[in-house]
Design an enzyme around this catalytic site. Structure first.
Site, PDB file in Angstrom:
ATOM      1  N   ASP A 213       0.858  -1.279  -0.084  1.00  0.00           N
ATOM      2  CA  ASP A 213       0.107  -0.112   0.155  1.00  0.00           C
ATOM      3  C   ASP A 213       0.905   1.165  -0.019  1.00  0.00           C
ATOM      4  O   ASP A 213       0.402   2.251  -0.093  1.00  0.00           O
ATOM      5  CB  ASP A 213      -0.905   0.006   1.094  1.00  0.00           C
ATOM      6  CG  ASP A 213      -2.198   1.146   1.019  1.00  0.00           C
ATOM      7  OD1 ASP A 213      -2.407   1.316  -0.094  1.00  0.00           O
ATOM      8  OD2 ASP A 213      -2.193   1.804   2.306  1.00  0.00           O
ATOM      9  N   THR A 237      -7.144   5.389  -0.180  1.00  0.00           N
ATOM     10  CA  THR A 237      -7.157   4.188  -0.944  1.00  0.00           C
ATOM     11  C   THR A 237      -8.644   3.772  -0.984  1.00  0.00           C
ATOM     12  O   THR A 237      -9.202   3.796   0.078  1.00  0.00           O
ATOM     13  CB  THR A 237      -6.357   3.016  -0.427  1.00  0.00           C
ATOM     14  OG1 THR A 237      -5.138   3.307  -0.357  1.00  0.00           O
ATOM     15  CG2 THR A 237      -6.489   1.872  -1.238  1.00  0.00           C
ATOM     16  N   GLN A 287      -4.614  -0.742  -7.713  1.00  0.00           N
ATOM     17  CA  GLN A 287      -5.206  -0.097  -6.518  1.00  0.00           C
ATOM     18  C   GLN A 287      -5.768   1.102  -7.262  1.00  0.00           C
ATOM     19  O   GLN A 287      -5.195   2.011  -8.270  1.00  0.00           O
ATOM     20  CB  GLN A 287      -4.078   0.424  -5.570  1.00  0.00           C
ATOM     21  CG  GLN A 287      -4.679   1.244  -4.444  1.00  0.00           C
ATOM     22  CD  GLN A 287      -3.612   1.580  -3.494  1.00  0.00           C
ATOM     23  OE1 GLN A 287      -3.194   2.689  -3.474  1.00  0.00           O
ATOM     24  NE2 GLN A 287      -3.313   0.841  -2.542  1.00  0.00           N
TER      25      GLN A 287
END
Length: 310
Positions: A213, A237, A287
């Site tokens: 991440d 996110t 993502q």
């Protein structure tokens, strides 16, 4: 945030909170107001692993970030057994904090099988010792940001490739939208800084999810002239997908080869491959996240950038 490899491992040592329910502790200390997304990914995946038969490593996951979590509060992970097949196992994990669901993850596990194989080759890049430590690459950003990264991510060794030149160019433009566009591709070496004692698949795949991440969404801002962590953008996110091709120790160097082919509607999409220099492709990551201009930048029209192959 975890200050060492041991702290990271301890973060994934979940407490039982009932039948197929587990409690994930908050980081010991953090300047972050919201729970780091990789923290949720790693703990939820570990919760799923706790209910999966041995010999079935994770091969894919999909996660949705529903609400911002409180970085100082623990998270309860409730695991649903979706399916136990002859080859595949599926689990769904719901993360709750303070009585509200903040996160959801679906993961699939697969026993090892022989079959057809192919993979893309790892790009030719400078080795980690010739790359720039991330904290040093932030020398053109304000001192508070540099201090934040030094304190929060000391458990990880992060080294960027050619970021020093990118930061210097963007700093001349003040780090605002409309600055010099940068290539929509970015590469980063990463690993857990301290040696790990365990080669366990569950631990190492969860640690990779934890690291995945970091910095990925920022790739979607490079074509718009924003240096890494520049002010003027709200980042969050929305969803995160991973496909695990093999499990490698998280204390070994891995290359994060990131790119972004699209942004629009205050959202950006970034994809990446993770490579091991000795074992080839490790994982593929995708993502989608919020990249919303705010403050004085929200009143500026956002230029449309056309991407060209680099």
């Amino acid at each position: 945030m975890p200050a060492s490899g041991k702290d990271l491992v301890d973060l994934l040592d979940l407490d039982e909170a009932g039948s197929d329910s587990f409690l994930g502790r908050a980081a010991r200390s953090s300047r972050m107001a919201r729970t780091y997304g990789g923290h949720l990914l790693a703990q939820a995946l570990m919760a799923a692993y706790r209910t999966v038969p041995s010999g079935r490593p994770v091969h894919s996951l999909y996660a949705s970030f529903l609400r911002g979590g409180d970085a100082e509060e623990s998270v309860r992970y409730d695991v649903t057994n979706v399916r136990d097949g002859q080859s595949f196992t599926s689990r769904r994990v719901a993360g709750h904090q303070c009585g509200r669901q903040i996160f959801e993850l679906t993961a699939s596990f697969h026993r090892d099988e022989a079959g057809y194989e192919h993979q893309a080759s790892m790009p030719r890049v400078p080795v980690p010792r010739d790359a720039v430590p991330l904290v040093d690459a932030l020398e053109h950003v304000d001192l508070d940001t540099k201090s934040f990264w030094r304190e929060e991510w000391k458990a990880l060794d992060l080294r960027v490739i050619q970021e020093r030149e990118v930061a210097a160019q963007a700093a001349k433009k003040g780090g605002v939208a409309g600055g010099p566009p940068q290539p929509s591709r970015e590469r980063l070496w990463f690993r857990v800084r301290d040696p790990l004692d365990s080669q366990e698949a569950a631990l190492n795949s969860c640690l990779l999810a934890y690291m995945s991440d970091l910095t990925l969404l920022s790739t979607a801002l490079r074509p718009h002239g924003y240096p890494f962590l520049a002010p003027g953008v709200q980042r969050a996110t929305i969803n995160h997908s991973m496909w695990f091709h093999q499990i490698v120790p998280a204390d070994q160097w891995m290359l994060y080869d990131k790119s972004s082919d699209w942004a629009g509607g205050s959202r950006g999409l970034a994809t990446a491959h993770v490579y091991s220099p000795t074992r080839g492709m490790v994982a593929t990551v995708a993502q989608e996240g919020l990249i919303r201009p705010h403050g004085v930048h929200s009143a500026q029209p956002a230029p449309v950038r056309s991407l060209h192959a680099s």
